[in-house]
Design a protein around this motif. Structure first.
Motif, PDB file in Angstrom:
ATOM      1  N   ASP A 143       0.822  -1.211   0.000  1.00  0.00           N
ATOM      2  CA  ASP A 143       0.000   0.000   0.000  1.00  0.00           C
ATOM      3  C   ASP A 143       0.855   1.260   0.000  1.00  0.00           C
ATOM      4  OD1 ASP A 143      -2.232  -1.569   0.006  1.00  0.00           O
ATOM      5  OD2 ASP A 143      -2.657  -1.371   2.139  1.00  0.00           O
ATOM      6  N   ALA A 144       1.971   1.240   0.741  1.00  0.00           N
ATOM      7  CA  ALA A 144       2.856   2.404   0.770  1.00  0.00           C
ATOM      8  C   ALA A 144       3.499   2.630  -0.600  1.00  0.00           C
ATOM      9  CB  ALA A 144       3.935   2.209   1.835  1.00  0.00           C
ATOM     10  N   LEU A 145       3.889   1.538  -1.253  1.00  0.00           N
ATOM     11  CA  LEU A 145       4.497   1.665  -2.576  1.00  0.00           C
ATOM     12  C   LEU A 145       3.488   2.213  -3.590  1.00  0.00           C
ATOM     13  CD1 LEU A 145       6.844  -0.959  -4.195  1.00  0.00           C
ATOM     14  CD2 LEU A 145       5.102   0.186  -5.540  1.00  0.00           C
ATOM     15  N   VAL A 146       2.259   1.682  -3.566  1.00  0.00           N
ATOM     16  CA  VAL A 146       1.242   2.136  -4.514  1.00  0.00           C
ATOM     17  C   VAL A 146       0.884   3.598  -4.267  1.00  0.00           C
ATOM     18  CG1 VAL A 146      -1.139   1.806  -5.297  1.00  0.00           C
ATOM     19  CG2 VAL A 146       0.332  -0.182  -4.885  1.00  0.00           C
ATOM     20  N   ARG A 147       0.734   3.988  -3.010  1.00  0.00           N
ATOM     21  CA  ARG A 147       0.452   5.397  -2.711  1.00  0.00           C
ATOM     22  C   ARG A 147       1.579   6.281  -3.216  1.00  0.00           C
ATOM     23  NH1 ARG A 147      -1.139   3.379   2.388  1.00  0.00           N
ATOM     24  NH2 ARG A 147       0.853   4.106   3.259  1.00  0.00           N
ATOM     25  N   GLY A 148       2.809   5.830  -3.065  1.00  0.00           N
ATOM     26  CA  GLY A 148       3.965   6.617  -3.484  1.00  0.00           C
ATOM     27  C   GLY A 148       3.989   6.874  -4.979  1.00  0.00           C
ATOM     28  N   VAL A 149       3.696   5.842  -5.782  1.00  0.00           N
ATOM     29  CA  VAL A 149       3.739   6.038  -7.232  1.00  0.00           C
ATOM     30  C   VAL A 149       2.493   6.761  -7.743  1.00  0.00           C
ATOM     31  CG1 VAL A 149       5.289   4.090  -7.606  1.00  0.00           C
ATOM     32  CG2 VAL A 149       2.820   3.718  -7.709  1.00  0.00           C
ATOM     33  N   MET A 150       1.345   6.534  -7.090  1.00  0.00           N
ATOM     34  CA  MET A 150       0.116   7.204  -7.519  1.00  0.00           C
ATOM     35  C   MET A 150       0.177   8.708  -7.301  1.00  0.00           C
ATOM     36  SD  MET A 150      -2.945   4.615  -6.298  1.00  0.00           S
ATOM     37  CE  MET A 150      -4.182   5.875  -6.635  1.00  0.00           C
ATOM     38  N   ALA A 151       0.938   9.125  -6.306  1.00  0.00           N
ATOM     39  CA  ALA A 151       1.009  10.542  -5.962  1.00  0.00           C
ATOM     40  C   ALA A 151       1.957  11.323  -6.861  1.00  0.00           C
ATOM     41  CB  ALA A 151       1.450  10.694  -4.504  1.00  0.00           C
ATOM     42  N   ARG A 152       2.621  10.634  -7.812  1.00  0.00           N
ATOM     43  CA  ARG A 152       3.633  11.277  -8.637  1.00  0.00           C
ATOM     44  C   ARG A 152       3.387  11.028 -10.124  1.00  0.00           C
ATOM     45  NH1 ARG A 152       5.758   9.634  -3.823  1.00  0.00           N
ATOM     46  NH2 ARG A 152       7.300  11.010  -2.840  1.00  0.00           N
ATOM     47  N   THR A 153       4.024  11.845 -10.942  1.00  0.00           N
ATOM     48  CA  THR A 153       4.036  11.565 -12.366  1.00  0.00           C
ATOM     49  C   THR A 153       4.839  10.290 -12.591  1.00  0.00           C
ATOM     50  OG1 THR A 153       6.089  12.789 -12.739  1.00  0.00           O
ATOM     51  CG2 THR A 153       4.003  14.041 -12.865  1.00  0.00           C
ATOM     52  N   ARG A 154       4.759   9.733 -13.804  1.00  0.00           N
ATOM     53  CA  ARG A 154       5.513   8.512 -14.065  1.00  0.00           C
ATOM     54  C   ARG A 154       7.012   8.752 -13.883  1.00  0.00           C
ATOM     55  NH1 ARG A 154       6.154   4.992 -19.610  1.00  0.00           N
ATOM     56  NH2 ARG A 154       7.217   3.227 -18.632  1.00  0.00           N
ATOM     57  N   ARG A 155       7.507   9.874 -14.376  1.00  0.00           N
ATOM     58  CA  ARG A 155       8.926  10.187 -14.204  1.00  0.00           C
ATOM     59  C   ARG A 155       9.244  10.398 -12.727  1.00  0.00           C
ATOM     60  NH1 ARG A 155      12.203  15.154 -17.212  1.00  0.00           N
ATOM     61  NH2 ARG A 155      14.252  14.705 -16.276  1.00  0.00           N
ATOM     62  N   GLY A 156       8.363  11.096 -12.016  1.00  0.00           N
ATOM     63  CA  GLY A 156       8.585  11.328 -10.594  1.00  0.00           C
ATOM     64  C   GLY A 156       8.545  10.032  -9.807  1.00  0.00           C
ATOM     65  N   ALA A 157       7.638   9.130 -10.191  1.00  0.00           N
ATOM     66  CA  ALA A 157       7.536   7.848  -9.501  1.00  0.00           C
ATOM     67  C   ALA A 157       8.801   7.021  -9.709  1.00  0.00           C
ATOM     68  CB  ALA A 157       6.321   7.088 -10.021  1.00  0.00           C
ATOM     69  N   ARG A 158       9.337   7.074 -10.910  1.00  0.00           N
ATOM     70  CA  ARG A 158      10.571   6.346 -11.186  1.00  0.00           C
ATOM     71  C   ARG A 158      11.719   6.877 -10.318  1.00  0.00           C
ATOM     72  NH1 ARG A 158      13.204   3.348 -15.231  1.00  0.00           N
ATOM     73  NH2 ARG A 158      15.363   3.966 -15.581  1.00  0.00           N
ATOM     74  N   GLY A 159      11.836   8.195 -10.214  1.00  0.00           N
ATOM     75  CA  GLY A 159      12.882   8.774  -9.387  1.00  0.00           C
ATOM     76  C   GLY A 159      12.697   8.429  -7.922  1.00  0.00           C
ATOM     77  N   TRP A 160      11.443   8.455  -7.464  1.00  0.00           N
ATOM     78  CA  TRP A 160      11.165   8.118  -6.061  1.00  0.00           C
ATOM     79  C   TRP A 160      11.518   6.667  -5.772  1.00  0.00           C
ATOM     80  CZ3 TRP A 160       7.148   4.835  -4.112  1.00  0.00           C
ATOM     81  CH2 TRP A 160       7.014   4.868  -2.724  1.00  0.00           C
ATOM     82  N   LEU A 161      11.121   5.761  -6.684  1.00  0.00           N
ATOM     83  CA  LEU A 161      11.456   4.350  -6.498  1.00  0.00           C
ATOM     84  C   LEU A 161      12.964   4.123  -6.483  1.00  0.00           C
ATOM     85  CD1 LEU A 161       8.841   2.602  -8.833  1.00  0.00           C
ATOM     86  CD2 LEU A 161       8.954   2.417  -6.333  1.00  0.00           C
ATOM     87  N   ARG A 162      13.665   4.788  -7.401  1.00  0.00           N
ATOM     88  CA  ARG A 162      15.115   4.633  -7.443  1.00  0.00           C
ATOM     89  C   ARG A 162      15.754   5.070  -6.127  1.00  0.00           C
ATOM     90  NH1 ARG A 162      18.783   3.734 -11.174  1.00  0.00           N
ATOM     91  NH2 ARG A 162      17.209   3.856 -12.831  1.00  0.00           N
ATOM     92  N   ASN A 163      15.310   6.189  -5.611  1.00  0.00           N
ATOM     93  CA  ASN A 163      15.852   6.681  -4.350  1.00  0.00           C
ATOM     94  C   ASN A 163      15.586   5.699  -3.214  1.00  0.00           C
ATOM     95  OD1 ASN A 163      16.960   9.014  -2.666  1.00  0.00           O
ATOM     96  ND2 ASN A 163      14.964   8.694  -1.704  1.00  0.00           N
ATOM     97  N   GLU A 164      14.367   5.130  -3.188  1.00  0.00           N
ATOM     98  CA  GLU A 164      14.017   4.166  -2.136  1.00  0.00           C
ATOM     99  C   GLU A 164      14.891   2.920  -2.212  1.00  0.00           C
ATOM    100  OE1 GLU A 164      11.577   4.443   0.403  1.00  0.00           O
ATOM    101  OE2 GLU A 164      11.768   6.540  -0.242  1.00  0.00           O
ATOM    102  N   LEU A 165      15.162   2.435  -3.417  1.00  0.00           N
ATOM    103  CA  LEU A 165      15.944   1.209  -3.564  1.00  0.00           C
ATOM    104  C   LEU A 165      17.436   1.443  -3.328  1.00  0.00           C
ATOM    105  CD1 LEU A 165      14.252  -0.611  -6.591  1.00  0.00           C
ATOM    106  CD2 LEU A 165      13.675  -0.666  -4.158  1.00  0.00           C
ATOM    107  N   VAL A 166      17.946   2.577  -3.781  1.00  0.00           N
ATOM    108  CA  VAL A 166      19.359   2.892  -3.540  1.00  0.00           C
ATOM    109  C   VAL A 166      19.612   3.059  -2.045  1.00  0.00           C
ATOM    110  CG1 VAL A 166      21.147   4.642  -3.851  1.00  0.00           C
ATOM    111  CG2 VAL A 166      19.795   3.891  -5.810  1.00  0.00           C
ATOM    112  N   ASN A 167      18.658   3.679  -1.356  1.00  0.00           N
ATOM    113  CA  ASN A 167      18.796   3.906   0.082  1.00  0.00           C
ATOM    114  C   ASN A 167      17.958   2.905   0.874  1.00  0.00           C
ATOM    115  OD1 ASN A 167      20.401   6.516   0.041  1.00  0.00           O
ATOM    116  ND2 ASN A 167      18.652   7.077  -1.243  1.00  0.00           N
TER     117      ASN A 167
END
Length: 236
Positions: free
Chosen positions: A194-218
């Motif tokens: 649910d946290a992951l889905v909320r995170g990507v839904m709240a952003r543009t596709r490009r923004g969601a990609r950047g957010w996911l990358r940051n989460e996985l790197v850190n």
């Protein structure tokens, strides 16, 4: 309306050794919906990174080649898996296919939210379908928890498949390699989803990609080393 996001990052273990990411991802629009595929090359195999890249390419090609007049709900999951495997085998430029052994997780959802997932090998598929959360991947059993993989296992019984229906806002199907799934406790999977889905839904596709990358790197798990790949298709 369906949306999608995904990313793959090289794990600290491979970065420290100057090695490439052995995971792969492919995410592409399809019939008003999406096709997603993630793969994880077996670290014990010398060319597994190639195997994972060929796997996500074959997944995309297989699903896109389905006849346009045939809705996904009528397609036969075993037939699709067989065609995918044949494409992957033809693409591997070596007689010994096990040298590029890889897992595969793939999903396809049309514009109506009707979808299907397939899995061979490690990693995890979870979904929220019609508002109900479930773990699609069965508990791994067998001697020594042996990893099933393309190039090694060919029986239909080695596959896992399931139908999904992304009908309500927040419904989603998530594919993740074991660099992620091994670090998420079973009891925390629904909250994580649910946290992951909320995170990507709240952003543009490009923004969601950047957010996911940051989460996985850190990534929050101490001393994590593995490559990490995730793809999500969601109902917005």
């Amino acid at each position: 309306m369906l949306g999608a996001a995904g990313v793959s990052v090289t794990g600290p273990g491979h970065v420290s050794l100057g090695q490439a990411n052995q995971d792969a991802i492919a995410l592409r629009g399809w019939r008003g919906g999406w096709i997603a595929a993630v793969a994880d090359g077996l670290g014990s195999r010398p060319l597994s990174g190639l195997g994972s890249r060929l796997a996500v390419q074959a997944a995309q090609q297989t699903i896109r080649s389905m006849p346009t007049e045939e809705p996904l709900r009528a397609s036969e999951p075993r037939q699709t898996a067989t065609e995918f495997y044949r494409r992957w085998l033809r693409a591997v430029p070596y007689a010994d296919k096990s040298c590029v052994a890889s897992t595969i997780l793939m999903a396809a959802c049309g514009r109506d939210g009707i979808g299907r997932v397939w899995q061979l090998g490690d990693g995890l598929v979870v979904c929220r379908s019609k508002g109900s959360f479930s773990v699609v991947t069965p508990e791994r059993l067998g001697f020594g928890n042996e990893t099933r993989a393309l190039g090694i296992h060919r029986a239909w019984s080695d596959w896992c498949t399931a139908d999904v229906a992304l009908q309500e806002r927040g419904d989603a199907v998530i594919l993740m390699t074991d660099g992620i799934s091994d670090d998420v406790r079973i009891e925390a999977l629904e909250m994580f989803t649910d946290a992951l889905v909320r995170g990507v839904m709240a952003r543009t596709r490009r923004g969601a990609r950047g957010w996911l990358r940051n989460e996985l790197v850190n990534w929050s798990t101490p001393n994590h080393t593995d490559d990490k790949t995730v793809a999500v298709i969601f109902k917005g």
